[in-house]
Design an enzyme around this catalytic site. Structure first.
Site, mmCIF file in Angstrom:
data_model
loop_
_atom_site.group_PDB
_atom_site.id
_atom_site.type_symbol
_atom_site.label_atom_id
_atom_site.label_comp_id
_atom_site.label_asym_id
_atom_site.label_seq_id
_atom_site.Cartn_x
_atom_site.Cartn_y
_atom_site.Cartn_z
ATOM 1 N N SER A 171 0.841 -1.179 0.000
ATOM 2 C CA SER A 171 0.000 0.000 0.000
ATOM 3 C C SER A 171 0.887 1.243 0.000
ATOM 4 C CB SER A 171 -0.948 -0.044 1.192
ATOM 5 O OG SER A 171 -2.004 0.856 1.015
ATOM 6 N N HIS B 102 -8.215 -4.819 -0.650
ATOM 7 C CA HIS B 102 -6.929 -4.168 -0.400
ATOM 8 C C HIS B 102 -5.991 -5.030 0.425
ATOM 9 C CE1 HIS B 102 -4.133 -0.938 -0.390
ATOM 10 N NE2 HIS B 102 -4.216 -0.732 0.908
#
Length: 754
Positions: free
Chosen positions: A599, A718
């Site tokens: 991320s 995610h």
């Protein structure tokens, strides 16, 4: 309950992998055993076009890869996936896959309690049988047993089979009408494949079934919604009223009241923010006998405006700095500062009686009401807090070493009762069992080498603990030691990091070492037990390093703000400094040092690829997970606009500094890059998979195919994976890549069996 009003839509912190290599290939060199078949090469284009976009020419010939689920795009993804598996090896065929899956699905995992309702303790569980998972409950006495008898509440595997949708658990939101009223209704979130967008349906805990809409049950369509019960027959809800009611970041811009039994289209709008806001929310809850209703506008990721309902029914602005976080505790307002205010330093935690604070006439009157519960120092910061019925537990970091401070609130006054310090580099955390019911706390203790243990205690006597559960030793930690060391960054800043390695580590640069980092969003990295790192990396004699670079929260707001926007380079300089320190100490060498991050940490590792001060100069291999990589267009993709408070706005003069750390724009044909594995998820609706797709495509077009690997999980959100089999697959893929590039080189270039 302790209620923190802060937007949490940022990057997720991923479980680290591992890695290292011996040499960095040039554009024409093929890694031994890793040759990319010519048939899988990206479509050809001129070298001038292949280099686009550059800092001089922002034309982007790969925007077509931003269409997430188009046939052409998914075809490209599947081609890259097949190539990565062909060159690295099928993960599910490797012994490590079986071992990691066994760990993830072990019956000896700790069944953590998510919430307590009506005296029953609820747990969400996944294993080999329950792939999507089950929600279950038992009594505390039953939970104390080695093998509790659980009562099944909801089976996601059965639900998925019935509906034909791979449902992923997203949590529950209870109806709380006070301590004397049974809590038999909750709203349950479920996502398709792990995305942030969820469907939400009302569930009856007594009947153990969803409440049908025809019977008055609430049901919300798939969206990035925000909601809570205002009362039994009313929801406060946002995010389900169309694109016009969303912010530029893709989050709710409005709050509606929706009455049971009426169409969603007839809900009443009660609050509205700006389209440029990150998100707008409404909250209604009970807190130790006090009923609150608040509204908030998250103006940026770090600034907000709050309103609270007064006893007369009107709403008043909460007069705190825009960048402060607020919470409530009984009749108290708690304020955590990011900048200095009214004589208190950034990073301080303050308490004040809410109603007198709102009525106060000016700053001087408010100042007199504030009681400091935490004051930071150069080496000491507030990591977070938890609360029981009468106590507030502060988690504090002293040079990234954990301690807990216990404050008691009684008769309108605060008193510090005790401080509990962890032993060595272990981390002990305390969280309420049921904050409305009493002062019982769960105590969780772990370290890099100490399996996590769960105990039960009272916040009034936290050291008197009843052991409940503990993980087994999932890997052999004999002979391993943990050290905290400090590197010196380019500007002279001391940067702490933790090194986990075997005793008697030879300081000759021969040890394969994985360096993990994040460095953003004020998130702190502290020691914790990872069976995956242990089984796949440490057990083999390799070393693992966790860097506490600027951009994180290890030293409070100042540490975070030191790497914001135009100062982002400080995070990357810190990470490079840790790498150089490891090399100068003889722990490892560039050919045996790998780095990994996900991320925002993927942006970090993307920069370790692209920066001339890093790359193959420092690293033999890189794992880059669910990353941000195109900083020219990040704000136009999914939730990207919400992160402009962290990075900047590329449509303004901010591009002058953003371009310096946009990996996508800083690649060229002439540079020899170290081997890199990119992983992401098609269902990631937070960080767009287009970031990784486009950079990989550019590397291929620049002739870097032999050193470039890409795998995109079709599900996973995610977090990169939706169930344990996917998690084990993705982890094994990364470890196999890193073992081959780093430890394979250490083994004289011979293939290492995994």
């Amino acid at each position: 309950m302790l209620t923190r009003l802060r937007l949490c839509s940022a990057a997720i912190l991923l479980a680290p992998s591992a890695g290292l290599r011996l040499f960095a290939p040039s554009a024409g060199l093929r890694l031994r055993g890793f040759a990319r078949p010519l048939a899988t090469a990206a479509p050809s284009m001129s070298m001038a076009d292949a280099a686009l976009p550059t800092l001089e020419d922002l034309t982007d010939p790969r925007e077509w890869l931003e269409e997430v689920e188009g046939d052409k795009q998914i075809g490209w993804v599947k081609e890259q996936n097949a190539d990565a598996v062909a060159r690295i090896g099928e993960p599910s065929d490797k012994p490590l896959y079986g071992r990691l899956l066994e760990i993830m699905e072990s019956d000896e995992k700790i069944p953590y309690i998510g919430r307590v309702l009506n005296g029953l303790y609820y747990n969400f569980w996944q294993d080999e049988t329950h792939v999507q998972g089950i929600w279950r409950r038992c009594t505390l006495d039953e939970y104390r047993k080695a093998e509790p008898e659980w009562e099944l509440v909801l089976d996601l595997d059965a639900l998925s089979a019935e509906s034909g949708v791979s449902w992923v658990w997203g949590g529950s939101i209870p109806l709380d009408e006070g301590p004397t009223v049974r809590k038999e209704r909750v709203m349950i979130r479920l996502s398709r494949g792990g995305s942030d967008a969820t469907v939400v349906r009302e569930f009856d805990l007594d009947a153990k079934a969803f409440v049908a809409e025809r019977e008055g049950g609430f049901a919300l369509p798939e969206a990035k919604s925000r909601l809570c019960y205002k009362d039994r027959d009313t929801l406060l809800v946002g995010g389900v009223f169309g694109e016009g009611e969303m912010t530029d970041s893709g989050y709710p811009r409005t709050v509606y009241e929706w009455r049971r039994g009426t169409p969603l289209s007839e809900a009443t709008k009660v609050y509205e923010g700006e389209k440029s806001d990150v998100a707008v929310s409404g909250y209604a809850y009970l807190d130790r006998g006090h009923r609150y209703e608040l509204r908030s506008r998250s103006i940026t990721f770090y600034t907000s405006a709050y309103e609270v309902r007064r006893p007369d029914g009107s709403f008043s602005e909460v007069p705190v700095p825009e960048d402060a976080d607020i919470e409530t505790f009984a009749d108290q307002l708690l304020v955590t500062l990011r900048t200095a205010w009214l004589g208190h330093e950034a990073g301080a935690l303050l308490a004040a009686p809410l109603e007198p604070f709102l009525d106060a006439d000016g700053d001087e009157s408010r100042r007199s009401l504030l009681v400091p519960l935490f004051t930071p120092t150069e080496s000491c910061s507030l990591e977070g807090s938890s609360a029981t019925k009468s106590r507030l537990v502060l988690s504090v970091l002293q040079d990234v070493v954990n301690e807990s401070r216990f404050w008691r609130y009684a008769a309108g006054a605060w008193s510090l009762e005790q401080t509990v310090r962890s032993e060595g580099y272990a981390v002990s955390s305390f969280s309420a069992v049921d904050a409305e019911a009493g002062d019982a706390v769960w105590t969780t203790t772990s370290s890099y080498t100490q399996p996590t243990a769960l105990s039960l205690a009272d916040a009034g006597s936290p050291l008197e603990q009843e052991p409940l559960k503990s993980l087994p030793a999932f890997f052999n930690a004999d002979g391993l030691k943990t050290q905290q060391l400090f590197a010196t960054s380019a500007d002279g800043t001391r940067v702490p990091y933790f090194l986990v390695s075997k005793e008697g580590l030879p300081l000759d640069g021969s040890t394969p070492t994985l360096l993990y980092g994040y460095g953003g969003f004020e998130i702190s990295l502290t020691p914790s037990y990872s069976a995956g790192i242990g089984a796949a990396w440490l057990e083999k004699g390799h070393a693992y390093v966790q860097a506490n670079i600027r951009g994180g929260g290890e030293y409070g707001p100042r540490w975070h703000q030191a790497a914001l926007k135009e100062k982002r380079n400080k995070a990357y300089e810190d990470f490079e400094a840790v790498a150089r320190d490891l090399i100068s100490r003889g722990v490892t060498s560039p050919s045996k040092l790998g780095c990994q991050g996900g991320s925002n940490g993927g942006l970090l590792t993307g920069n370790m690829l692209a920066r001339p001060t890093a790359g193959s100069t420092l690293f033999g291999a890189i794992v880059c997970q669910v990353p941000l990589l195109d900083m020219r267009r990040f704000h136009k993709l999914l939730a990207g606009a919400s992160w402009m408070g962290e990075y900047g706005d590329p449509d303004t003069d901010d591009w002058s500094f953003l371009q310096r750390y946009s990996p996508y724009h800083n690649l060229d044909e002439a540079t020899a890059y170290p081997p890199i594995l990119f992983t992401t998820s098609t269902r990631d609706d937070r960080v767009h998979p287009g970031h990784a797709r486009k950079l990989v495509s550019k590397l291929l077009d620049l002739g870097k195919g032999p050193s470039t690997f890409y795998y995109e999980n079709i599900e996973g959100g995610h977090g990169g994976a939706a169930n344990n089999k996917q998690r084990a697959f993705m982890s094994t893929l990364a470890y196999a890549f890193l073992e081959r590039t780093l430890a394979g080189a250490a083994a004289g270039g011979k293939k290492v069996e995994l």
